[in-house]
Design an enzyme around this catalytic site. Structure first.
Site, PDB file in Angstrom:
ATOM      1  N   GLY A 119     -12.474   0.155   3.143  1.00 55.70           N
ATOM      2  CA  GLY A 119     -12.917  -1.234   3.003  1.00 55.70           C
ATOM      3  C   GLY A 119     -11.883  -2.091   2.296  1.00 55.70           C
ATOM      4  O   GLY A 119     -10.899  -1.602   1.760  1.00 55.70           O
ATOM      5  N   ASP A 120     -12.123  -3.375   2.303  1.00 59.46           N
ATOM      6  CA  ASP A 120     -11.321  -4.349   1.544  1.00 59.46           C
ATOM      7  C   ASP A 120     -12.172  -5.616   1.521  1.00 59.46           C
ATOM      8  O   ASP A 120     -13.398  -5.538   1.700  1.00 59.46           O
ATOM      9  CB  ASP A 120      -9.948  -4.580   2.204  1.00 59.46           C
TER      10      ASP A 120
ATOM     11  N   THR B 201     -11.852   1.041  -8.027  1.00 60.22           N
ATOM     12  CA  THR B 201     -10.770   0.047  -8.157  1.00 60.22           C
ATOM     13  C   THR B 201     -10.931  -0.775  -9.437  1.00 60.22           C
ATOM     14  O   THR B 201      -9.984  -0.933 -10.215  1.00 60.22           O
ATOM     15  CB  THR B 201     -10.734  -0.881  -6.928  1.00 60.22           C
TER      16      THR B 201
ATOM     17  N   LYS C 159      -2.684  -0.958   6.707  1.00 57.06           N
ATOM     18  CA  LYS C 159      -3.707  -1.974   6.411  1.00 57.06           C
ATOM     19  C   LYS C 159      -4.149  -2.582   7.734  1.00 57.06           C
ATOM     20  O   LYS C 159      -3.367  -2.639   8.686  1.00 57.06           O
ATOM     21  CB  LYS C 159      -3.128  -3.076   5.509  1.00 57.06           C
TER      22      LYS C 159
ATOM     23  N   GLN D  77       0.830  -1.207   0.000  1.00 55.20           N
ATOM     24  CA  GLN D  77       0.000   0.000   0.000  1.00 55.20           C
ATOM     25  C   GLN D  77       0.867   1.261   0.000  1.00 55.20           C
ATOM     26  O   GLN D  77       0.513   2.274  -0.595  1.00 55.20           O
ATOM     27  CB  GLN D  77      -0.909  -0.025   1.238  1.00 55.20           C
TER      28      GLN D  77
ATOM     29  N   SER E 279     -10.282   7.291  -2.764  1.00 58.16           N
ATOM     30  CA  SER E 279     -10.347   7.445  -1.303  1.00 58.16           C
ATOM     31  C   SER E 279      -9.614   8.721  -0.885  1.00 58.16           C
ATOM     32  O   SER E 279     -10.068   9.452   0.004  1.00 58.16           O
ATOM     33  CB  SER E 279      -9.687   6.257  -0.594  1.00 58.16           C
TER      34      SER E 279
ATOM     35  N   ASN F  88     -16.651  -6.479  -5.112  1.00 59.09           N
ATOM     36  CA  ASN F  88     -16.637  -5.085  -5.552  1.00 59.09           C
ATOM     37  C   ASN F  88     -15.719  -4.865  -6.752  1.00 59.09           C
ATOM     38  O   ASN F  88     -16.124  -4.271  -7.757  1.00 59.09           O
ATOM     39  CB  ASN F  88     -16.202  -4.211  -4.360  1.00 59.09           C
TER      40      ASN F  88
HETATM   41  P1  NDP Z   1     -14.931  -8.445  -1.896  1.00 56.95           P
HETATM   42  O1  NDP Z   1     -15.037  -8.958  -0.526  1.00 56.95           O
HETATM   43  O2  NDP Z   1     -15.974  -7.520  -2.425  1.00 56.95           O
HETATM   44  O3  NDP Z   1     -14.808  -9.659  -2.924  1.00 56.95           O
HETATM   45  C1  NDP Z   1     -13.768 -10.592  -2.825  1.00 56.95           C
HETATM   46  C2  NDP Z   1     -13.990 -11.654  -3.870  1.00 56.95           C
HETATM   47  O4  NDP Z   1     -12.851 -12.510  -3.886  1.00 56.95           O
HETATM   48  C3  NDP Z   1     -15.190 -12.530  -3.583  1.00 56.95           C
HETATM   49  O5  NDP Z   1     -15.726 -12.992  -4.792  1.00 56.95           O
HETATM   50  C4  NDP Z   1     -14.545 -13.673  -2.797  1.00 56.95           C
HETATM   51  O6  NDP Z   1     -15.265 -14.892  -2.822  1.00 56.95           O
HETATM   52  C5  NDP Z   1     -13.246 -13.842  -3.535  1.00 56.95           C
HETATM   53  N1  NDP Z   1     -12.244 -14.454  -2.659  1.00 56.95           N
HETATM   54  C6  NDP Z   1     -11.832 -14.019  -1.440  1.00 56.95           C
HETATM   55  N2  NDP Z   1     -10.926 -14.864  -0.918  1.00 56.95           N
HETATM   56  C7  NDP Z   1     -10.791 -15.855  -1.839  1.00 56.95           C
HETATM   57  C8  NDP Z   1      -9.998 -17.021  -1.887  1.00 56.95           C
HETATM   58  N3  NDP Z   1      -9.179 -17.348  -0.889  1.00 56.95           N
HETATM   59  N4  NDP Z   1     -10.093 -17.802  -3.009  1.00 56.95           N
HETATM   60  C9  NDP Z   1     -10.932 -17.469  -4.023  1.00 56.95           C
HETATM   61  N5  NDP Z   1     -11.701 -16.369  -4.027  1.00 56.95           N
HETATM   62  C10 NDP Z   1     -11.625 -15.587  -2.943  1.00 56.95           C
HETATM   63  O7  NDP Z   1     -13.460  -7.753  -1.996  1.00 56.95           O
HETATM   64  P2  NDP Z   1     -12.936  -6.706  -3.044  1.00 56.95           P
HETATM   65  O8  NDP Z   1     -13.532  -6.961  -4.378  1.00 56.95           O
HETATM   66  O9  NDP Z   1     -13.031  -5.370  -2.440  1.00 56.95           O
HETATM   67  O10 NDP Z   1     -11.374  -7.078  -3.082  1.00 56.95           O
HETATM   68  C11 NDP Z   1     -10.812  -8.023  -3.999  1.00 56.95           C
HETATM   69  C12 NDP Z   1      -9.308  -7.808  -4.096  1.00 56.95           C
HETATM   70  O11 NDP Z   1      -9.040  -6.462  -4.529  1.00 56.95           O
HETATM   71  C13 NDP Z   1      -8.522  -7.971  -2.790  1.00 56.95           C
HETATM   72  O12 NDP Z   1      -7.237  -8.496  -3.091  1.00 56.95           O
HETATM   73  C14 NDP Z   1      -8.378  -6.548  -2.294  1.00 56.95           C
HETATM   74  O13 NDP Z   1      -7.264  -6.394  -1.430  1.00 56.95           O
HETATM   75  C15 NDP Z   1      -8.143  -5.831  -3.618  1.00 56.95           C
HETATM   76  N6  NDP Z   1      -8.395  -4.392  -3.587  1.00 56.95           N
HETATM   77  C16 NDP Z   1      -9.644  -3.905  -3.261  1.00 56.95           C
HETATM   78  C17 NDP Z   1      -9.869  -2.553  -3.268  1.00 56.95           C
HETATM   79  C18 NDP Z   1     -11.233  -1.992  -3.068  1.00 56.95           C
HETATM   80  O14 NDP Z   1     -11.409  -0.784  -3.326  1.00 56.95           O
HETATM   81  N7  NDP Z   1     -12.226  -2.772  -2.659  1.00 56.95           N
HETATM   82  C19 NDP Z   1      -8.770  -1.590  -3.513  1.00 56.95           C
HETATM   83  C20 NDP Z   1      -7.541  -2.212  -3.956  1.00 56.95           C
HETATM   84  C21 NDP Z   1      -7.369  -3.566  -3.935  1.00 56.95           C
HETATM   85  P3  NDP Z   1     -15.997 -15.428  -1.488  1.00 56.95           P
HETATM   86  O15 NDP Z   1     -17.268 -14.624  -1.440  1.00 56.95           O
HETATM   87  O16 NDP Z   1     -16.203 -16.866  -1.763  1.00 56.95           O
HETATM   88  O17 NDP Z   1     -15.069 -15.165  -0.332  1.00 56.95           O
END
Ligand code: NDP
Length: 451
Positions: free
Chosen positions: A169-170, A213, A130, A115, A383, A244
């Site tokens: 969030g994350d 994102t 984080k 980050q 953000s 997201n």
């Molecule tokens: P969400 O919680 O909205 O979605 C996460 C998604 O990833 C879900 O579909 C989830 O499935 C899946 N997932 C989580 N863990 C696993 C795993 N171990 N194996 C397979 N699938 C998995 O999170 P975001 O979309 O916000 O975040 C996704 C990624 O983007 C992360 O790496 C986050 O750090 C990164 N990110 C997010 C930002 C943001 O603005 N939100 C900013 C920058 C980076 P399930 O429902 O089954 O857990």
């Protein structure tokens, strides 16, 4: 005068491993950055003298705390929470909060480290942090999630503040969780201030933050393609995740004339050969955000699609790949499969989704590869703009923020090209992002002396 210390890369990494036992994700993240930085600072004595790399690879502080809450059956549950404040040389600590059973100190240290460089790349004044907890919101009632969020914030509030540390969030922390945590912060401190980002627009959130994102990762992809005379239009895309980032990445690919073939969650992936259009993306958003269902239900509803239980989507032939789920979800074998199937570009919506071995496969094959710290920086950039709007007590409209996001992603792409350009026209985006991100933080640290 400090004594110069020129250790070589293997010796430096030995030290990192020794000081961080049982923290493989953190060591992996440091290794990925440090190998590029070593080349860059080779002839720059001032960075060695001030031990800048060694200092950046040591978080300013790691706070860990107990989170006690009561579930709907009146059982007392105990979780562990953390906030990793990695580096505030160029601005207040800034970075998301993750609620997922896989959260450990190592995962959060890796994310806070990444980050720091990502935030620097945006050009905005934000340091790196984080946080999170090993709490699984899945299957919990709204009341349980609320009680957990309140308990978490009851400890976290003393470590954060609008000029100190501004979480967001994350994974597992969306608008609902941010609302509960912001409400608790406000209750405890009796202050309304921009201490969290990702808030709903009714109470200080920014337009465009939910989309930022995913849209940003596609803009980064678009910039990489343009740089080589190509475009998103007419190309197929394989996307992992269905949260997201993934759903908004899919939306932007569709808007730019591409065809999205897959989405996934931790249960497996769905493949829709007809393309996941806007109507279907909206259905997935409803499924995930409102009904809190599983992606397998997509194939029950849209019967032309297939569900592949326990599998990841990387063997589906495509032009563009966007890993948008989680860390280490694309390994060497899967990278080889993508290359064999003719992938042209990879843009990471998630943080560190490709393993180090997978990244090497993309580089060796000269595939355009945008690492998360550059490609997914659009989220934290907006953000940062939410922080500005809160401080000024104003709000910008969707259109203006959309333009700012597009410009920010173009700027990040430009910095990566500046530092990552190779002979023959290939751009090493990892190197470019690492060096550009490092330089600004390192120069600020030099200015402060030994602190
Ligand atoms: P969400 O919680 O909205 O979605 C996460 C998604 O990833 C879900 O579909 C989830 O499935 C899946 N997932 C989580 N863990 C696993 C795993 N171990 N194996 C397979 N699938 C998995 O999170 P975001 O979309 O916000 O975040 C996704 C990624 O983007 C992360 O790496 C986050 O750090 C990164 N990110 C997010 C930002 C943001 O603005 N939100 C900013 C920058 C980076 P399930 O429902 O089954 O857990």
């Amino acid at each position: 005068m400090a004594v110069s210390d020129h250790v070589d890369f293997p010796t430096f990494m030995e030290g990192v491993k020794k000081r961080n036992p049982g923290q493989p994700e953190f060591v992996q993240a440091v290794q990925e950055v440090a190998q590029d930085i070593f080349d860059f600072i080779g002839d720059k004595e001032e960075y060695h003298e001030a031990q800048i790399l060694r200092r950046i690879a040591e978080p300013d502080r790691v706070v860990s705390f107990r989170v006690c809450w009561e579930d709907d059956n009146h059982c007392i549950r105990v979780q562990r929470g953390w906030r990793v404040q990695n580096n505030n040389a160029i601005g207040p600590y800034k970075g998301g909060i993750r609620f997922h059973p896989s959260v450990t100190e190592s995962v959060l240290k890796f994310l806070a480290f990444e980050q720091t460089f990502k935030n620097s790349l945006t050009g905005l004044p934000m340091g790196g942090g984080k946080g999170g907890a090993n709490f699984n919101p899945r299957g919990k009632s709204d009341s349980e999630v609320m009680r957990f969020c309140q308990a978490f914030m009851t400890e976290l509030y003393r470590h954060i503040g609008p000029d100190t540390d501004v979480p967001a969030g994350d994974i597992g922390v969306g608008a609902r969780e941010i609302g509960y945590m912001f409400g608790q912060y406000k209750r405890i401190t009796n202050r309304w201030e921009g201490v969290l980002t990702g808030k709903a627009t009714e109470y200080g959130g920014s337009q465009m933050r939910p989309e930022a994102t995913g849209y940003g990762a596609v803009y980064f992809m678009q910039n990489m393609l343009k740089h080589q005379g190509m475009d998103v239009e007419g190309h197929t895309a394989v996307i992992s995740g269905s949260g997201n980032v993934a759903t908004h990445a899919a939306e932007k690919i569709v808007q730019l004339g591409g065809k999205v073939l897959t989405l996934s969650d931790s249960g497996g992936f769905i493949h829709d050969p007809d393309g996941i259009d806007q109507e279907r993306i909206d259905w997935v958003k409803q499924l995930k955000n409102v009904r809190r269902g599983r992606i397998s239900e997509y194939a029950d509803h849209f019967t032309n699609a297939t569900f592949h239980e326990g599998k990841r989507p990387w063997d589906v032939p495509c032009d563009l790949a966007l890993p948008c789920a989680t860390q280490n979800e694309l390994n060497e074998e899967e990278a080889k499969e993508l290359v064999a199937n003719g992938v042209k570009a990879v843009s990471e919506g998630a943080n560190m989704p490709t393993t180090l071995e997978g990244v090497k496969v993309f580089h060796d094959a000269k595939i355009m590869y945008g690492p998360g710290k550059a490609a997914n920086a659009g989220g934290v950039a907006v953000s940062g703009l939410e922080m500005s709007q809160n401080s000024e007590r104003i709000s910008w409209n969707h259109e203006r923020l959309g333009e700012m996001l597009t410009e920010l992603m173009e700027g990040i792409h430009g910095k990566c090209v500046e530092y990552g350009k190779q002979d023959g026209g290939y751009v090493d985006y990892v190197k470019g992002a690492n060096i550009a991100g490092f330089k600004k933080v390192a120069d600020a640290m030099l200015a402060f002396g030994v602190v």
